[in-house]
Design an enzyme around this catalytic site. Structure first.
Site, mmCIF file in Angstrom:
data_model
loop_
_atom_site.group_PDB
_atom_site.id
_atom_site.type_symbol
_atom_site.label_atom_id
_atom_site.label_comp_id
_atom_site.label_asym_id
_atom_site.label_seq_id
_atom_site.Cartn_x
_atom_site.Cartn_y
_atom_site.Cartn_z
ATOM 1 N N ARG A 93 0.814 -1.236 0.000
ATOM 2 C CA ARG A 93 0.000 0.000 0.000
ATOM 3 C C ARG A 93 0.839 1.273 0.000
ATOM 4 O O ARG A 93 0.372 2.345 0.379
ATOM 5 C CB ARG A 93 -0.978 0.028 1.165
ATOM 6 C CG ARG A 93 -1.937 -1.138 1.151
ATOM 7 C CD ARG A 93 -3.164 -0.854 1.983
ATOM 8 N NE ARG A 93 -4.126 -1.910 1.796
ATOM 9 C CZ ARG A 93 -4.196 -2.994 2.561
ATOM 10 N NH1 ARG A 93 -3.358 -3.149 3.564
ATOM 11 N NH2 ARG A 93 -5.093 -3.906 2.318
ATOM 12 N N LYS A 130 3.911 11.807 -10.180
ATOM 13 C CA LYS A 130 3.128 10.993 -11.119
ATOM 14 C C LYS A 130 3.898 9.705 -11.358
ATOM 15 O O LYS A 130 5.075 9.736 -11.717
ATOM 16 C CB LYS A 130 2.940 11.719 -12.446
ATOM 17 C CG LYS A 130 1.805 12.722 -12.443
ATOM 18 C CD LYS A 130 1.530 13.216 -13.854
ATOM 19 C CE LYS A 130 0.406 14.228 -13.869
ATOM 20 N NZ LYS A 130 0.202 14.810 -15.200
ATOM 21 N N GLU A 183 10.727 18.926 -23.317
ATOM 22 C CA GLU A 183 9.952 19.316 -22.119
ATOM 23 C C GLU A 183 10.290 20.764 -21.719
ATOM 24 O O GLU A 183 9.428 21.494 -21.242
ATOM 25 C CB GLU A 183 10.212 18.374 -20.942
ATOM 26 C CG GLU A 183 9.581 16.988 -21.073
ATOM 27 C CD GLU A 183 8.044 16.959 -20.985
ATOM 28 O OE1 GLU A 183 7.404 18.004 -20.763
ATOM 29 O OE2 GLU A 183 7.474 15.864 -21.163
ATOM 30 N N LYS A 243 7.390 24.094 -11.677
ATOM 31 C CA LYS A 243 6.566 22.881 -11.541
ATOM 32 C C LYS A 243 6.190 22.651 -10.074
ATOM 33 O O LYS A 243 5.054 22.264 -9.767
ATOM 34 C CB LYS A 243 7.301 21.661 -12.104
ATOM 35 C CG LYS A 243 6.470 20.393 -11.966
ATOM 36 C CD LYS A 243 6.940 19.237 -12.806
ATOM 37 C CE LYS A 243 5.984 18.059 -12.589
ATOM 38 N NZ LYS A 243 6.291 16.918 -13.426
ATOM 39 N N GLU A 301 -3.979 17.190 -10.115
ATOM 40 C CA GLU A 301 -4.359 17.636 -11.458
ATOM 41 C C GLU A 301 -5.868 17.785 -11.652
ATOM 42 O O GLU A 301 -6.472 17.200 -12.551
ATOM 43 C CB GLU A 301 -3.779 16.676 -12.514
ATOM 44 C CG GLU A 301 -3.741 17.302 -13.900
ATOM 45 C CD GLU A 301 -2.970 16.461 -14.911
ATOM 46 O OE1 GLU A 301 -1.742 16.347 -14.755
ATOM 47 O OE2 GLU A 301 -3.593 15.940 -15.819
ATOM 48 N N ARG A 322 -2.666 22.078 -12.718
ATOM 49 C CA ARG A 322 -1.567 21.192 -13.142
ATOM 50 C C ARG A 322 -1.697 20.751 -14.603
ATOM 51 O O ARG A 322 -0.723 20.359 -15.231
ATOM 52 C CB ARG A 322 -1.471 19.972 -12.201
ATOM 53 C CG ARG A 322 -0.276 19.097 -12.505
ATOM 54 C CD ARG A 322 0.038 18.091 -11.420
ATOM 55 N NE ARG A 322 1.177 17.272 -11.796
ATOM 56 C CZ ARG A 322 1.812 16.428 -10.991
ATOM 57 N NH1 ARG A 322 1.415 16.288 -9.752
ATOM 58 N NH2 ARG A 322 2.842 15.737 -11.418
ATOM 59 N N ASN A 373 0.575 19.750 -19.169
ATOM 60 C CA ASN A 373 0.309 18.816 -20.265
ATOM 61 C C ASN A 373 0.269 19.528 -21.617
ATOM 62 O O ASN A 373 -0.181 18.952 -22.615
ATOM 63 C CB ASN A 373 -1.034 18.098 -20.041
ATOM 64 C CG ASN A 373 -1.006 17.253 -18.788
ATOM 65 O OD1 ASN A 373 0.025 16.720 -18.418
ATOM 66 N ND2 ASN A 373 -2.149 17.152 -18.114
ATOM 67 N N HIS A 396 0.876 17.716 -24.796
ATOM 68 C CA HIS A 396 0.988 16.289 -24.461
ATOM 69 C C HIS A 396 -0.152 15.413 -24.985
ATOM 70 O O HIS A 396 0.031 14.217 -25.160
ATOM 71 C CB HIS A 396 1.130 16.110 -22.940
ATOM 72 C CG HIS A 396 2.528 16.377 -22.461
ATOM 73 N ND1 HIS A 396 3.162 17.582 -22.673
ATOM 74 C CD2 HIS A 396 3.427 15.594 -21.813
ATOM 75 C CE1 HIS A 396 4.381 17.528 -22.153
ATOM 76 N NE2 HIS A 396 4.563 16.338 -21.627
ATOM 77 N N HIS A 451 1.271 12.206 -26.766
ATOM 78 C CA HIS A 451 1.031 10.810 -26.376
ATOM 79 C C HIS A 451 0.428 10.030 -27.552
ATOM 80 O O HIS A 451 0.785 8.868 -27.797
ATOM 81 C CB HIS A 451 0.097 10.739 -25.163
ATOM 82 C CG HIS A 451 0.782 11.136 -23.883
ATOM 83 N ND1 HIS A 451 0.112 11.427 -22.734
ATOM 84 C CD2 HIS A 451 2.091 11.290 -23.582
ATOM 85 C CE1 HIS A 451 0.977 11.743 -21.773
ATOM 86 N NE2 HIS A 451 2.180 11.673 -22.273
ATOM 87 N N HIS A 455 9.371 10.216 -26.167
ATOM 88 C CA HIS A 455 8.388 11.132 -25.579
ATOM 89 C C HIS A 455 8.746 12.615 -25.783
ATOM 90 O O HIS A 455 7.941 13.402 -26.265
ATOM 91 C CB HIS A 455 8.209 10.824 -24.089
ATOM 92 C CG HIS A 455 7.302 11.781 -23.392
ATOM 93 N ND1 HIS A 455 5.960 11.895 -23.709
ATOM 94 C CD2 HIS A 455 7.545 12.707 -22.428
ATOM 95 C CE1 HIS A 455 5.414 12.843 -22.956
ATOM 96 N NE2 HIS A 455 6.348 13.345 -22.170
HETATM 97 N N1 GLY Z 1 4.461 15.778 -16.624
HETATM 98 C C1 GLY Z 1 3.381 16.568 -16.245
HETATM 99 C C2 GLY Z 1 3.090 16.515 -14.786
HETATM 100 O O1 GLY Z 1 3.875 16.027 -14.002
HETATM 101 O O2 GLY Z 1 2.051 16.966 -14.378
#
Ligand code: GLY
Length: 361
Positions: free
Chosen positions: A118, A140, A182, A224, A234, A238, A242, A245, A249, A261
């Protein structure tokens, strides 16, 4: 060594940035009273290049899992193999996972830690520019499934992030471009000051000028960190991270992961800029001035013959969607993004063709 503190509702952790700082790993773990029962997940390429790394660092591990880090391997099967090894190593709640590698290693390693018993603690040691400026921070974690990127995962903040910029010296050029992809995102989403710095120093970034690299990493993580502190899970803000993105993706999946990526992010940003213009958020002159930020990278990014309808259907499966609607992050100006923007399929297809035209050779 520079330090940035990331604070979320339930966590606070340090991001340390500097040249050669990995030598202080044991000291930094002890300082924070992090568990001494360690399990390392390390990218196969990093293990190959720095074969005695763990010995040199004086790190004693219960077990080390060497990961062949590619998108096709970012799977349940890999996760199961890691979990099996964690059980064999008799890891307990008070054990620590250390993920050493790029974005894939960090994502899979973080997810393995977040799901074992957990959730146990983990430390991120990003060895690529992309992981340093983005994925190692913010919690993430995840794997790909059903041809959909990162669809299975969790938010699980690391206990510490150590960014040793010396690792970048042995990266292939392609990896530096991925990190720059990025950084291009931040050039649009942060501020005009950062954007101008990025434009002026692009060649220094690509040639890994020490001062410039440290500054762009510091500024990206600082930004960030503020975003994550305000919206860890998010639900709103947040989503800005993206930018480009949703396209990226889908490009990765449609191109069967032949494009990496960070390179797909460059192409995705070009599509998002065209889409912003198509829906009237961005003037034509502004579009062309913004495309000039992306275009210097086009010689490093290749998109082979693509199927626009397949690209669109991949986008329809994106986890950023809501109620069956594809939602985009679009842009009005540097630092002025619009989230959750819904557009017609026709406009998306138009933007795919326009945006990808620079990258199809
Ligand atoms: N890579 C985008 C984020 O961490 O929200």
């Amino acid at each position: 060594m520079k330090k940035i503190v990331i604070s979320t509702k339930d966590n606070s952790y340090d991001v340390l940035i500097g040249k050669g700082i990995i030598k202080k790993l044991s000291k930094e773990l002890n300082k924070r009273k992090l568990p001494s029962s360690l399990f390392v997940i390390i990218d196969k390429n990093v293990k190959h290049k720095y074969s005695d790394l763990l010995i040199e660092l004086g790190v004693k591990t219960k077990s080390t899992f060497v990961l062949t880090a590619n998108e096709k391997n970012k799977t349940y099967e890999t996760l199961q193999r890691i979990h099996k090894r964690m059980i064999e190593a008799k890891l307990v709640r008070n054990s620590l996972v250390i993920a050493i590698g790029g974005g894939i290693t960090g994502d899979v390693g973080g997810f393995a830690a977040s799901t074992y018993m957990r959730g146990i603690k983990y430390v991120q040691i990003p060895t690529t520019l992309l992981a340093a400026v983005d994925s190692s921070v913010g919690g993430k974690t995840g794997i790909n499934f059903n041809n959909t990127k990162n669809i299975i995962g969790s938010f699980h903040q690391p206990a510490l992030v150590m960014i040793d910029t010396n690792f970048f010296n042995t990266l292939p050029k392609e990896e530096i471009i991925c990190g720059t992809g990025e950084l291009t995102k931040y050039a649009f989403t942060t501020s005009k000051v950062f954007s101008n710095y990025f434009i002026k120093n692009l060649s220094q970034i690509i040639s890994l000028n020490t001062t410039v690299i440290s500054k762009v990493i510091y500024e990206s993580i600082k930004y960030k960190g503020d975003v994550v502190a305000n919206d860890e899970k998010e639900t709103g803000l947040r989503k800005v991270l993206n930018f480009g993105h949703t396209f990226a993706h889908a490009i990765e999946v449609e191109q069967n992961h032949k494009i990496k990526h960070g390179q797909a992010v460059v192409a995705g940003i070009a599509c998002a800029l065209h889409l912003s213009n198509k829906v009237g958020l961005l003037e034509y002159e502004q579009l062309h001035s913004f495309l000039n930020i992306v275009k210097p990278l086009k010689r490093y990014v290749n998109v082979s013959n693509y199927n626009r309808n397949k690209l669109f259907s991949v986008m329809e499966r994106d986890k950023k969607n809501d109620d069956g609607e594809i939602k985009f992050v679009l842009i009005k100006d540097v630092g002025e993004t619009v989230i959750d923007y819904q557009v017609s399929k026709k406009d998306v297809l138009h933007s795919i063709d326009k945006g990808l035209s620079y990258f199809v050779k």
